[in-house]
Design a protein around this motif. Sequence first.
Motif, mmCIF file in Angstrom:
data_model
loop_
_atom_site.group_PDB
_atom_site.id
_atom_site.type_symbol
_atom_site.label_atom_id
_atom_site.label_comp_id
_atom_site.label_asym_id
_atom_site.label_seq_id
_atom_site.Cartn_x
_atom_site.Cartn_y
_atom_site.Cartn_z
ATOM 1 N N ALA A 88 14.122 10.538 -20.734
ATOM 2 C CA ALA A 88 13.443 11.834 -20.673
ATOM 3 C C ALA A 88 13.456 12.554 -22.016
ATOM 4 C CB ALA A 88 14.085 12.704 -19.598
ATOM 5 N N GLU A 89 14.574 12.472 -22.754
ATOM 6 C CA GLU A 89 14.656 13.158 -24.047
ATOM 7 C C GLU A 89 13.662 12.573 -25.035
ATOM 8 O OE1 GLU A 89 17.981 14.199 -27.523
ATOM 9 O OE2 GLU A 89 18.608 13.308 -25.611
ATOM 10 N N LYS A 90 13.584 11.236 -25.090
ATOM 11 C CA LYS A 90 12.623 10.595 -25.987
ATOM 12 C C LYS A 90 11.192 10.897 -25.555
ATOM 13 C CE LYS A 90 15.468 6.691 -27.527
ATOM 14 N NZ LYS A 90 15.575 5.208 -27.548
ATOM 15 N N ALA A 91 10.948 10.862 -24.248
ATOM 16 C CA ALA A 91 9.603 11.135 -23.743
ATOM 17 C C ALA A 91 9.176 12.558 -24.093
ATOM 18 C CB ALA A 91 9.553 10.918 -22.236
ATOM 19 N N ASN A 92 10.059 13.516 -23.892
ATOM 20 C CA ASN A 92 9.726 14.910 -24.201
ATOM 21 C C ASN A 92 9.448 15.101 -25.685
ATOM 22 O OD1 ASN A 92 9.958 15.726 -21.535
ATOM 23 N ND2 ASN A 92 12.126 16.269 -21.735
ATOM 24 N N ALA A 93 10.200 14.412 -26.525
ATOM 25 C CA ALA A 93 9.966 14.507 -27.969
ATOM 26 C C ALA A 93 8.602 13.930 -28.329
ATOM 27 C CB ALA A 93 11.072 13.785 -28.723
ATOM 28 N N ALA A 94 8.247 12.810 -27.718
ATOM 29 C CA ALA A 94 6.938 12.203 -27.981
ATOM 30 C C ALA A 94 5.813 13.104 -27.485
ATOM 31 C CB ALA A 94 6.860 10.833 -27.318
ATOM 32 N N LEU A 95 5.977 13.676 -26.311
ATOM 33 C CA LEU A 95 4.951 14.552 -25.755
ATOM 34 C C LEU A 95 4.787 15.811 -26.601
ATOM 35 C CD1 LEU A 95 5.753 14.267 -21.943
ATOM 36 C CD2 LEU A 95 3.907 13.152 -23.196
ATOM 37 N N ALA A 96 5.882 16.297 -27.190
ATOM 38 C CA ALA A 96 5.820 17.506 -28.013
ATOM 39 C C ALA A 96 4.992 17.304 -29.270
ATOM 40 C CB ALA A 96 7.236 17.950 -28.379
ATOM 41 N N ARG A 97 4.823 16.051 -29.682
ATOM 42 C CA ARG A 97 4.043 15.765 -30.892
ATOM 43 C C ARG A 97 2.547 15.742 -30.620
ATOM 44 N NH1 ARG A 97 8.482 12.086 -31.802
ATOM 45 N NH2 ARG A 97 7.283 10.329 -30.949
ATOM 46 N N GLY A 98 2.153 15.812 -29.360
ATOM 47 C CA GLY A 98 0.739 15.753 -29.009
ATOM 48 C C GLY A 98 0.392 16.758 -27.928
ATOM 49 N N LEU A 99 -0.714 16.487 -27.222
ATOM 50 C CA LEU A 99 -1.220 17.422 -26.233
ATOM 51 C C LEU A 99 -1.124 16.895 -24.808
ATOM 52 C CD1 LEU A 99 -4.405 18.683 -28.136
ATOM 53 C CD2 LEU A 99 -2.211 19.847 -27.885
ATOM 54 N N HIS A 100 -0.482 15.755 -24.607
ATOM 55 C CA HIS A 100 -0.319 15.250 -23.254
ATOM 56 C C HIS A 100 0.628 16.162 -22.474
ATOM 57 C CE1 HIS A 100 -1.645 11.564 -25.367
ATOM 58 N NE2 HIS A 100 -2.264 11.324 -24.239
ATOM 59 N N GLN A 101 0.302 16.359 -21.216
ATOM 60 C CA GLN A 101 1.097 17.233 -20.371
ATOM 61 C C GLN A 101 1.727 16.432 -19.237
ATOM 62 O OE1 GLN A 101 1.600 20.669 -20.776
ATOM 63 N NE2 GLN A 101 0.599 20.360 -22.763
ATOM 64 N N MET A 102 3.022 16.606 -19.062
ATOM 65 C CA MET A 102 3.702 16.000 -17.924
ATOM 66 C C MET A 102 3.521 16.909 -16.710
ATOM 67 S SD MET A 102 5.503 13.391 -16.926
ATOM 68 C CE MET A 102 6.244 12.706 -18.412
ATOM 69 N N THR A 103 3.012 16.378 -15.627
ATOM 70 C CA THR A 103 2.842 17.136 -14.392
ATOM 71 C C THR A 103 3.909 16.698 -13.402
ATOM 72 O OG1 THR A 103 1.408 15.553 -13.232
ATOM 73 C CG2 THR A 103 0.359 17.023 -14.861
ATOM 74 N N PRO A 104 4.088 17.429 -12.313
ATOM 75 C CA PRO A 104 5.045 16.975 -11.305
ATOM 76 C C PRO A 104 4.747 15.568 -10.786
ATOM 77 C CG PRO A 104 4.440 19.262 -10.911
ATOM 78 C CD PRO A 104 3.542 18.768 -12.003
ATOM 79 N N ALA A 105 3.474 15.169 -10.827
ATOM 80 C CA ALA A 105 3.103 13.834 -10.362
ATOM 81 C C ALA A 105 3.282 12.773 -11.435
ATOM 82 C CB ALA A 105 1.649 13.823 -9.888
ATOM 83 N N GLY A 106 3.411 13.193 -12.685
ATOM 84 C CA GLY A 106 3.532 12.249 -13.780
ATOM 85 C C GLY A 106 2.471 12.489 -14.834
ATOM 86 N N LEU A 107 2.197 11.475 -15.637
ATOM 87 C CA LEU A 107 1.183 11.553 -16.686
ATOM 88 C C LEU A 107 -0.148 11.040 -16.146
ATOM 89 C CD1 LEU A 107 3.317 10.179 -19.627
ATOM 90 C CD2 LEU A 107 2.304 12.461 -19.546
ATOM 91 N N GLN A 108 -1.217 11.789 -16.400
ATOM 92 C CA GLN A 108 -2.534 11.352 -15.959
ATOM 93 C C GLN A 108 -3.040 10.265 -16.908
ATOM 94 O OE1 GLN A 108 -4.021 12.313 -13.210
ATOM 95 N NE2 GLN A 108 -2.556 13.926 -12.656
#
Length: 331
Positions: free
Chosen positions: A78-98
């Motif tokens: 989760a920590e690595k994923a959040n760092a990667a997501l912070a570098r772009g515009l992808h949004q994590m939703t309760p269902a996951g990544l679209q």
Amino acid sequence: MTINRRTLLGALTAAPAAVLVSGQALAQDTAQATTQATAPVTGLPPVLHQFSIGEARVTVLLDGHLPLGTQLFANFDAEKANAALARGLHQMTPAGLQIPVQAYLVELGDKKILIDAGTADLMGPNLGAMGAGLAAMGVNPSEISTVLLTHMHPDHAGGLVAADGTAVFANAELVVSQVEWEFWHDDAIMASVPENSRGFFQMARMTVAPYQNRLRLIAGEASVLSGFTALPLPGHTPGHTGYMLDSGGQQLLFWGDIIHSTALQFAFPDWTIAFDTDPELTAATRHKMLDRAATDGLLLTGSHIDFPGLGRVLRQTEGYAYQPAPWQFGL
């Protein structure tokens, strides 16, 4: 429809049978799964993107989208994923990544070639728009001369068959890996998986059944059509296949499901997902293709790369990054 661990309990008990299907299909027996697969397709608006490669015109047909739950990623951090997501515009939703589901129409000379066929309505109301895309272009399914399948998962093969069980593409030759075909048609393998997972095999067989008199099985790296070379990319499924288009001195690689998540798997190539038949081989194939794409500066597209899914791979200090191609004007 949300794809998560709960909806995959049946699939995960039999790794070779794990494919992208809904939780409802997982719980149904073979007859029910087949009925679901041939139900009427729901209407979705067409979404298209066109560009040229040499003398070929390529149209990306967005079939729809689905959420990929984080529970499905092996080695998810989760920590690595959040760092990667912070570098772009992808949004994590309760269902996951679209993630998108895409098919491709390639017009080359007088031929209209389809690479994969979308889902029809196998996977819920947010998918199944590939046919609407063809209709918006004024392309009748009878005009398709060849369908090149990357593999026989329902988000790639579902759109081959109509609600009455007949071929949607009545005049098309179907091209698929012999390894892929034999895996899904192996009664011994099907018998070895839990009963509630056997519907996966029935769905795979049902979608290709109308094409058996217009079927071409391919093996290894080989020319399959003028301008197209098949590339074995095993792991996600045993016969998972990419296709290289060469036209007018330009190349484009259609690499199927090498990447499911643009946001995470370029950065973390070892993060396989539950739908990969052989996770170790999947990761090895992904590393090989990412290295080749970055080294050669390949233009590529993939079924689940962010729409329209056209770009190249950049090498990073750790992992890789995806660089989308600019809009092509004056087509």
